[in-house]
Design a protein around this motif. Structure first.
Motif, PDB file in Angstrom:
ATOM      1  N   MET A 173       0.690  -1.150   0.473  1.00  0.00           N
ATOM      2  CA  MET A 173       0.272   0.020  -0.116  1.00  0.00           C
ATOM      3  C   MET A 173       0.700   1.280   0.092  1.00  0.00           C
ATOM      4  N   ALA A 174       1.870   1.485   0.638  1.00  0.00           N
ATOM      5  CA  ALA A 174       3.044   2.825   0.516  1.00  0.00           C
ATOM      6  C   ALA A 174       3.454   2.209  -0.141  1.00  0.00           C
ATOM      7  N   GLY A 175       4.008   1.471  -1.424  1.00  0.00           N
ATOM      8  CA  GLY A 175       5.060   0.970  -1.843  1.00  0.00           C
ATOM      9  C   GLY A 175       6.423   1.649  -1.585  1.00  0.00           C
ATOM     10  N   VAL A 176       6.441   0.869  -1.377  1.00  0.00           N
ATOM     11  CA  VAL A 176       7.770   0.544  -0.103  1.00  0.00           C
ATOM     12  C   VAL A 176       8.730  -0.495  -0.445  1.00  0.00           C
ATOM     13  N   LEU A 242      -2.684   6.159   5.136  1.00  0.00           N
ATOM     14  CA  LEU A 242      -3.130   4.898   4.425  1.00  0.00           C
ATOM     15  C   LEU A 242      -4.028   4.314   4.272  1.00  0.00           C
ATOM     16  N   PRO A 243      -5.265   5.555   4.137  1.00  0.00           N
ATOM     17  CA  PRO A 243      -6.932   4.733   4.196  1.00  0.00           C
ATOM     18  C   PRO A 243      -7.111   3.445   3.854  1.00  0.00           C
ATOM     19  N   GLY A 244      -7.559   2.611   4.466  1.00  0.00           N
ATOM     20  CA  GLY A 244      -7.903   0.680   4.478  1.00  0.00           C
ATOM     21  C   GLY A 244      -6.851   0.159   4.803  1.00  0.00           C
ATOM     22  N   PHE A 245      -6.004   0.793   5.748  1.00  0.00           N
ATOM     23  CA  PHE A 245      -5.042  -0.625   5.868  1.00  0.00           C
ATOM     24  C   PHE A 245      -6.111  -0.748   7.484  1.00  0.00           C
ATOM     25  N   GLU A 246      -6.028  -1.936   6.875  1.00  0.00           N
ATOM     26  CA  GLU A 246      -6.747  -3.093   8.471  1.00  0.00           C
ATOM     27  C   GLU A 246      -6.069  -3.962   8.603  1.00  0.00           C
TER      28      GLU A 246
END
Length: 322
Positions: A173-176, A242-246
């Protein structure tokens, strides 16, 4: 003679039908063993030992830690145990919903080889970092990781655990780019986190929060949809950019498939009693564990939904192990 034979057959059939019922009523007839699929000190171990301490079954309840392979070793032992309710497992989101998607070969079937007993508790994971890492927020971590690709390592208590998949989800999600370092248990990962051999970890809150409070590591964010009352000052990953991260961990009791329903119901009833005790509920709250007790049927439905959810996460993150 015919009447005698008929009566004998009828009596034999009656005894055969009564045997499983009598066995169920006699449970437990020997000590009950709860297999914990990770080393001592983590959330599954804490929950199992609370059950052991508070159980009133007329027989001792023994906790048996069998770590390894992301929990698969211990879970497999229970899957292949006698279906009589004397060996059960404190299953986790990894052993009973994630691992089937992560591992190309599984020693057991997460659904077919078990009889669901009861959900016990859930907890968010806590994103914690080494104190020397120059980050205090999720955005700091993302910026640092992008400026130093593949130079950060995150630890976990094993492949397929929620701790591992939380890190993979964050990467996606963060693209790292970060390197995953699996350990045989969190007790082996934490010293390396403190010492700087690894830089971060998405550890279960009951394990990580006390260490963060002591100042040995730094809490950056929690992975639940909302902040846990146990750490109200720590923001969620979702609200930190990071909206939606769970990514929530859960723990549940499972028995081997084929365990009589009467026995399953008795174990579930005892779990309901134990984890609702005021002193137990208070301890769980301090550790960041949220009791989510359920019926065996509700656990089966929840597990099915979780298997589907994590299969998608694993596919998108590329965390599968051949």
């Amino acid at each position: 003679m015919r009447l005698f034979r008929a009566a004998t057959l009828a009596l034999g059939a009656s005894l055969a039908l009564a045997a499983p019922i009598a066995g169920a009523q006699a449970w437990p007839s020997k000590p009950v063993k709860i297999v914990v699929t990770f080393p001592t000190g983590g959330a599954p171990d804490i929950l199992a030992r609370l059950f052991s301490e508070k159980a009133q079954l007329g027989q001792p309840v023994i906790v048996d830690n069998k770590p390894g392979a992301g929990g698969n070793i211990g879970a497999d032992i229970v899957a292949k145990s006698a279906p009589d309710g004397h060996t059960i497992v404190m299953g986790t989101v990894g052993t009973h919903s994630i691992n089937g998607s992560v591992f190309a070969k599984m020693p057991y079937d997460m659904v077919k080889d078990f009889a669901p007993v009861s959900l016990i508790a859930s907890t968010p994971n806590l994103l914690v970092v080494n104190n020397d890492l120059p980050v205090k927020t999720v955005q700091d971590l993302i910026a640092h990781a992008k400026a130093n690709p593949d130079k950060l390592s995150f630890g976990s208590p094993g492949i397929g655990t929620s701790v591992h998949v939380s890190g993979e989800l964050f990467k996606s999600m963060a693209g790292v780019k970060m390197t995953h370092v699996p350990y045989k248990g969190r007790q082996f990962a934490i010293p390396d986190l403190i010492g700087g051999q690894i830089q971060l970890m998405f550890d279960n809150m009951p394990s990580a929060l006390p260490m963060a409070r002591e100042g040995k590591i730094r809490a950056v964010a929690q992975t639940g949809a909302k902040r846990s009352p146990a750490a109200p000052d720590v923001p969620t990953v979702a609200e930190s950019g990071l909206p939606g991260f769970e990514a929530t961990s859960w723990f549940a009791l499972f028995a081997p498939a084929g365990t009589p329903k009467e026995v399953v119901d008795k174990i579930a009833a005892e779990a309901q009693r134990i984890y609702k005790l005021p002193e137990v509920a208070e301890r769980l709250a301090k550790l960041g564990l949220d009791p989510i007790l359920s019926t065996p049927e509700d656990l089966a439905k929840y597990q099915a939904a979780e298997i589907a959810k994590w299969a998608k996460v694993v596919e998108e993150s590329g965390a599968r192990v051949e």
